[in-house]
Design a protein around this motif. Structure first.
Motif: not given
Ligand SMILES: Cc1ncc(C[n+]2csc(CCOP(=O)(O)OP(=O)(O)O)c2C)c(N)n1
Ligand SMILES: Cc1ncc(C[n+]2csc(CCOP(=O)(O)OP(=O)(O)O)c2C)c(N)n1
Ligand code: SF4
Ligand code: SF4
Ligand code: SF4
Ligand code: SF4
Ligand code: SF4
Ligand code: SF4
Ligand SMILES: [Mg+2]
Ligand SMILES: [Mg+2]
Lengths: 186, 260, 78, 362, 362, 260, 186, 78
Positions: H57, H60-63, H65
């Motif tokens: 998480a 992860c650049p895109d949130l 998780i």
């Protein structure tokens, strides 16, 4: 009526403050006034000048081509402005620093050794007040008291000790002008 | 008798508009002497800044271009790229070079433009009447730091050589005060090296000349020179910061972390 | 009369006095009179004491000073 | 390369400048003109030229200033916000009388605005966004071919007048591809010497390039000379095109992309017998006012309709030319919206039926 | 300080802004307006305000942008070249709808030009030197007192419209001293909250100040709203003065310093029975065109003479208002030269005698 | 089960426009988490730049101001001076911060403005389609350095931390790559310190985050992170450059010549 | 006469070059052509499109509101452009990626599994050529040979090995369109 | 069925694969199917092997998780 004066000299001769005092005095007497300096980049050693207009009506141009009076505190100023005084106008010359006589014969010329007289009073820096005194005397435009009132407003309190010297210088200028103009003390 | 000293012919024989004792005049002479000495006067092009020395375009007798305030390094870049055989120098004050012109300075340095920058640091805006410069010292009173420069209000003075020392592309960097015959001789040698760096195509060269502004500082000229020596040099230590191109490194907390 | 070693282009002098401190011989002084610009110009009368070192000239911001030196070099700093 | 090639407007501008002898480009990326610096960074080294990506638009225009000072043909390009940053530099170029090619591929404003096409920098271009009395020759091409031709012309005119010339395109003209043919290449080495260029005296007299005149008398003299030059430009550099104006009762005035869209719209109307024509200014400064004047004097025209991708800027020049003799209407789209031929048709029809008031669109 | 004081225009501007509740100044020195930052650096700390000498004019206008975003009344001042550098910032202020006071004490151009007074930044001010369709309220004071009054007004109008307001003076107005009286001081703490200001949500909704609209539809909507605001300004903010226009056959149109010089000249002519009057625009944008229109419709006026310290800029707005009904002549001085009342008189006389052509001066 | 990780509430719950694997998203999260952790979200004001992160104004859920290209530090200065109790940060790319915005950056630092600058160094202009940035490495191919960056033509890449290390007024300065969970944790701690520096009124703080631009570099996201670790960090060494305010000195040829 | 085509799809599907080939081919056949891309900031994952106009007369607006034909290479493109095709126009849909059927019944709809067919040919990236082939077949606007000539001009020499594959894809598209339109091989 | 420890908001996933390298358990894989954006989304089926360390998480650049952890802390890195 409108009275237009150009005051010119070296940077350090206090020509700007001389003009401001005159304008301030005019304001205190309820007249319309403008004060306009020549301004330029800091080119020391050059000459500075300002224009003061005193008027009973609102003043249009603060810039004057043909003044009623000129005070020339040094030679370059005389060279530059002598020709501009209106016929019948007034030309005051700081004769301590200016060797030559003005050539105009259609104006009143007052040769006032302002720097010399100021030195006699103990401070060359009040030469401007001597010249201003001469102008007041010769034109009656504003009262000397108004100039002194202005001085009080202009100087910060801790400098008020300088007022007597300035007053003396103003008087000295008036006196000499009276003599030169062949007038009686008013 | 032979002439031991005379006006360099690269300076026009006219009086300058500078105030009495203003060291701009000395700096002009050093540049002019260097142009002659290196025999590059004939292909020299000077960029005059906006500042007291704007009229340098009248004094230097070589080709001259007047530049917008702060943009002299960009103008010099354009000129030098078009004529790599020209010897291009800018002559800039601290306001011009370190305030409005900071981006153009750093980027010309980083591009390693083969130009010579003569930087007159007099800790004030002379031309406009004595306002605070980016190099004005802490505590110094100017017409826009009337209570004395105070970091919380007016920030810290910028040290140009220390800053540029960290820019790869710079090949020569020195700071000298123009305060005595000995220092002026040092300055002259630095100015010469700054031009030689250009001639050798090594990269960007800058000489910072610690100068006086008697008028802006409200001091007689001799006192002003003493102030340079005693006060300015404390914050702006003189010396050579860089004499060759190369990677200045740096790196976190003093470690020189990077490869050349 | 001695040959002049140091020559002041008086009208260019702004009276800044920087040359005074520069002269190791301390022979430069400010004249009583004013030049055309309203400054008291720097001057040297004691020409024979001048070594022709040109230090004054190197400090003069206004290129007022020209310096001559006898053909046989003196010991002064160059 | 005399053959027809399919090319993006942005790239065609770059190639045209090179053909015209320009070997120096100084610029900074900004959409929708990035293909110009990108093309130049590839092409210039091939022809012995120099491409510099400047640290900013401000630096770029000042590099152009320095490069032009050396006597070289130099150019920069940008889009609206970047052109705003060049205003001081443009004023300096005019003041020091230096030639330069400047390209503005306009996008919608104000502020960061949008990257879509617009014509809302007209005032800035033709009235002068910088300070002081100066004029810049401004061309408003309407096709990729005209971008080539006018860019090519601009480089020469700049040298001729020692004055910057601005090519005013927009996002569409920059991004679209059309077939183009290039004019003959100019060899920069063969161009006449510029005796005023500051590239080192080299035995000659000292040269100075400068715009400072501390004495107002001299500064006024300088301005008088500049104005004389601008008068000459105004007298000789006006360009325009007319389409079906001979018997037109309503003439649409539009430039650039908008003009070609209007043409499509007007063709449709003409087919249905509506007496409309198109007046297309090609030089935006000097504005072709006499030509418009002649049209009005011709007596057939009963009204004018200025169409722009802006809130109404060129319309002022149309009004100045019309001098109240015929009503001047306006229709505009803004913020990157491109008018469609159908809108123009509807607006014209409404006007002819006396419906629409003296304003519209937007 | 209700009493009359003798004050320089530059200092009076600063004091007026403070009176109007402005506590933040961001600027950079340039002649002939240095007394503004100098005054503010002394005065603002006394009233709990902040003076920052920015690293450049560009930084200054962006500091104003940030300060205004926080909801404070902020200002900057400069002169011509410095104002050119602010054009991108002004466009952004308009785009993000942020209030600001901007003062330009014009000097002669182009380029470095001269430090003497001029009016050659009129186009830049009123047409928009930046990119995009935007408008700035522009005032042209003609005396130190009016500098005070219009500056004071400007600060309030800026907040009202969430738009920058420009006070357009010149070197003379900045440098001259005249008696002035100051209006009552506004306490910034007592001003209404700005719900849009970005000073931290503090429990409220998120605020955003922005001028980017990637979708052209939204950008056009935004432009439409801006245009509606400008229309409202145009409808309500026009200001002008007339002097002896009732029976005038020739009306001189001039603003600022030039207007007061013309007044002196015209008074002299009036005394000699010449039927001349003066129309003085006070708001330069919006230009008081209806008032001029009414004057022309009055029927007495046979011609107009625009006088400017420029090569002819405001004269275009005069022509737009005149719409060809009466001839519009022009007389100008440039590069820091100030016309004298006598010149105006001569020019008017020549015009009335049918001598001078439709151009003059310069 | 308790939540071990979830979206920070300071970020709006909307998808971003960033490309797959673009580390702008990680940087956003670090800032948002810090605002929450330090409990300053409610008085935070962010300045969005011009660059790929211009739309950060939509993602950060605090008050936001969009600034002109490169001018974020000036905008932040104006804002912070007006509201000293606001927590002001700028979020800027390398083009925005180190190219067009160099002067505003250096001067905000020298003024010691109490603002926090989050600097995303991805060695390229992402937004405009992959042109050379001031931080583009030597040899790196971009759409305006098509033959690979070559010092004689395109100059040298600028190291922002090394440069600012020499500016008095700076109180916190660090560089961290966003390449692994461990590095991201380090970056988070640095972002936190950069905000704490502001809260303690110590001066100017900047964190440089070495980021990837898979699109601009033409690399798959994981390869891009490797490139950051293996190539970028060589020229841009990570670490803390400054943790306290004070005079960085400098001085000629390495001597620390000046007094604090 | 004027023919206006909008070609739309994901960034990586080659819609831009498909348009350029079409325009280039038109130019080679002596027609007036324009190619106009949608352009925006690099927002990957979004859709891209371009407009090609082929005309016998000079082209006014390069921007088209109501195209004669649309090629939709993905679902968002179909959603966006389906409604814009002129009545009687042509709608080509990449049915590999687009599940839904277009709802228009006043246009010719060609469902072409372009991505699938390209994958069958060994490279998904030539899906654009399949779609282009279908367009050529359905409209007869330009000759396939002109497209191949264009391809030769557009590709750098070291990429000419890709030409046969592209040619195959083009053919495949033409063939399928022929079948769908119930035409005989030309 | 095991309680989910790591949850992927599939439609937000851009398939960048950064989480793959981050997971010490190497349990993340890219799904065969495409999400609404046209990407193959990341997924975990082997939920019981997940330690709840949240490293995925944090990369992860895109949130995409969200991670849950049993109330009793595990030994995994926090
Ligand atoms: C764009 C612009 N901003 C400001 C000015 C005004 N200006 C003229 S000189 C100067 C500063 C000069 O200071 P410095 O560079 O230190 O030179 P000095 O006069 O001290 O030698 C300024 C701000 C200008 N001419 N143009
Ligand atoms: C004045 C101005 N110049 C140029 C641009 C165009 N522009 C937009 S973003 C950008 C560069 C972005 O690069 P960077 O700051 O590194 O951010 P990234 O996209 O890489 O995150 C440029 C030059 C602009 N909008 N305004
Ligand atoms: S103001 Fe200062 S820098 Fe300028 S000439 Fe005078 S002393 Fe020299
Ligand atoms: S040359 Fe040397 S000794 Fe002679 S006056 Fe000058 S400084 Fe003194
Ligand atoms: S240094 Fe030069 S200007 Fe100064 S006093 Fe000596 S001779 Fe005169
Ligand atoms: S272009 Fe680069 S920086 Fe911009 S969103 Fe895509 S990967 Fe990120
Ligand atoms: S929380 Fe840790 S173990 Fe679980 S999937 Fe993510 S990285 Fe792997
Ligand atoms: S890091 Fe996030 S966006 Fe990338 S593949 Fe994993 S879950 Fe998807
Ligand atoms: Mg200085
Ligand atoms: Mg970047």
């Amino acid at each position: 009526m409108k009275y237009e004066v150009i005051i010119a000299g070296f940077g350090g001769q206090g020509v700007m403050s001389m003009g401001q005092l005159l304008a301030y005095a005019g304001m205190l007497e309820g007249r319309q006034v403008t004060w306009m300096p020549s301004y330029g980049p800091e080119q020391r050693g050059g000459t500075a000048n300002c224009t003061v207009i005193l008027s009973s009506r609102s003043i249009g141009s603060p810039v004057v081509g043909r003044p009623s009076a000129v005070i020339a505190m040094n030679l370059p100023s005389l060279d530059k402005f002598e020709g501009k005084v209106i016929p019948g106008g007034l030309l005051i010359v700081n004769s301590t620093l200016v060797a030559r006589r003005p050539s105009r014969d259609d104006v009143t010329v007052l040769l006032i050794p302002a720097t010399g007289l100021a030195a006699e009073l103990g401070n060359e820096r009040v030469a401007n007040m001597v010249a201003l005194g001469a102008l007041l005397e010769a034109t009656g435009q504003v009262k000397p008291e108004s100039v002194l009132d202005s001085l009080k407003k202009a100087l910060p309190p801790h400098r008020h000790n300088l007022i007597p010297l300035n007053q003396q210088a103003l008087e000295r200028g008036r006196q000499l002008a009276r003599e030169r103009l062949g007038r009686e003390a008013g | 008798m032979r002439v031991a000293f005379e006006r360099p012919s690269a300076l026009a024989d006219i009086p300058t508009h500078y105030c009495p004792g203003c060291t701009h005049g000395i700096a002009h002479r050093l540049v002019a002497e260097t142009l002659e000495e290196l025999k590059v006067f004939d292909r020299a092009v000077g960029i005059a800044p906006v500042g007291c020395s704007v009229l340098a375009y009248n004094y230097f007798d070589c080709d001259m271009v007047q530049a917008a305030h702060g943009r002299a390094p960009a103008v010099a870049t354009g000129l030098k790229r078009a004529r790599p055989d020209a010897v291009v120098f800018t002559y800039q004050g601290d306001g011009d070079l370190a305030s409005i012109g900071m981006a153009e300075l750093v980027h010309a340095a980083a591009r390693g433009e083969c130009i010579t920058v003569v930087f007159i640091n007099n800790a004030i805006y002379g031309m406009t009447g004595g306002q605070m410069a980016p190099t004005t010292l802490l505590g110094q009173h100017t017409s826009t730091s009337p209570a004395g420069r105070e970091p919380g209000r007016e920030g810290f003075p910028i040290r140009v050589c220390e800053l540029l020392e960290r820019v790869r592309g710079v090949a020569y960097l020195a700071r000298i005060p123009l305060t005595s015959p000995a220092n002026v001789a040092r300055a002259r040698s630095s100015v010469r090296k700054a031009f030689q760096t250009q001639l050798e195509g090594k990269g960007f060269a800058l000489v910072e000349l610690l100068s006086s502004c008697p008028t802006g500082w409200g001091m007689p000229p001799r006192e002003a020179l003493r102030w340079v020596d005693e006060v300015m040099t404390e914050y702006y230590p003189p010396g050579e910061f860089r004499t060759e191109p190369g990677d200045p490194g740096g790196g976190p907390a003093g470690k020189r972390g990077s490869q050349p | 009369m001695v040959e002049k070693r140091v020559l002041f282009t008086e009208d260019r002098c702004k009276g800044c006095e920087l040359c005074l401190d520069a002269c190791p011989q301390k022979i430069i002084f400010m004249a009583e009179h004013m030049n055309g610009k309203g400054f008291h110009p720097a001057a040297v009368t004691d020409q024979e004491r001048c070594t022709g070192c040109a230090l004054c000239a190197r400090m003069c911001p206004d290129l007022v000073i020209t310096v001559y030196r006898p053909e046989r070099p003196t010991k002064a700093v160059s | 390369m005399d053959e027809l090639v399919l090319m993006k407007g942005n790239e065609a501008v770059g190639e045209a400048a090179i053909r015209a002898g320009c070997r120096f480009f100084f610029g900074y990326p900004i959409t929708p003109q990035n293909e110009i610096p990108e093309y130049m960074s590839r092409r210039l080294p091939e022809v012995g030229g120099v491409f510099v990506q400047a640290e900013s638009e401000l630096a770029a225009i000042n590099m152009v200033y320095g490069c032009a000072a050396a006597g070289a043909r130099a150019m920069t390009s940008s889009s609206s916000p970047g052109i705003s940053l060049k205003q001081e530099g443009i004023s300096y170029l005019c003041g020091s009388e230096l030639p330069a090619l400047i390209v503005n591929m306009i996008r919608g404003g104000p502020g960061l605005g949008t990257i879509q096409p617009a014509q809302s920098d007209y005032f800035q271009a033709v009235k002068g966004g910088g300070h002081g009395d100066y004029r810049v020759l401004v061309y408003g091409p309407a096709s990729v071919q005209e971008m080539v031709d006018l860019t090519y012309l601009a480089v020469g005119r700049a040298d001729h007048y020692r004055n910057p010339v601005l090519v005013l395109g927009d996002g569409i003209l920059g991004q679209m591809m059309e077939p183009v043919r290039f004019p003959a290449a100019v060899d920069p080495a063969g161009l006449p010497e510029k005796p005023w260029a500051t590239n080192g005296r080299r035995g000659g007299p000292k040269r100075l390039l400068n715009s400072l005149y501390l004495e107002p008398e001299k500064c006024e003299d300088h301005n008088r000379e500049l104005q004389a030059k601008y008068c000459e430009m105004a007298a000789t550099e006006k360009r325009w095109e007319t389409v079906a104006t001979e018997d037109a009762e309503l003439v649409v005035v539009a430039y650039g992309t908008t003009a070609r869209i209007c043409r499509t719209g007007l063709e449709g109307l003409r087919e249905r017998g509506v007496p409309v024509g198109l007046f297309r200014p090609i030089s935006l400064w000097p504005f072709p006012d006499e030509a418009l004047d002649a049209l009005i004097e011709g007596g057939k025209v009963r009204s004018l309709l200025a169409v722009e991708m802006s809130a109404g800027q060129m319309v002022e020049d149309v009004r100045l030319a019309a001098r109240g003799r015929v009503p001047v209407h306006f229709y505009g789209r803004a913020g990157g919206m491109v008018p469609q031929p159908e809108e123009i048709q509807e607006h014209v029809r409404a006007l002819l039926e006396g419906g629409a008031a003296n304003a519209g669109g937007l």
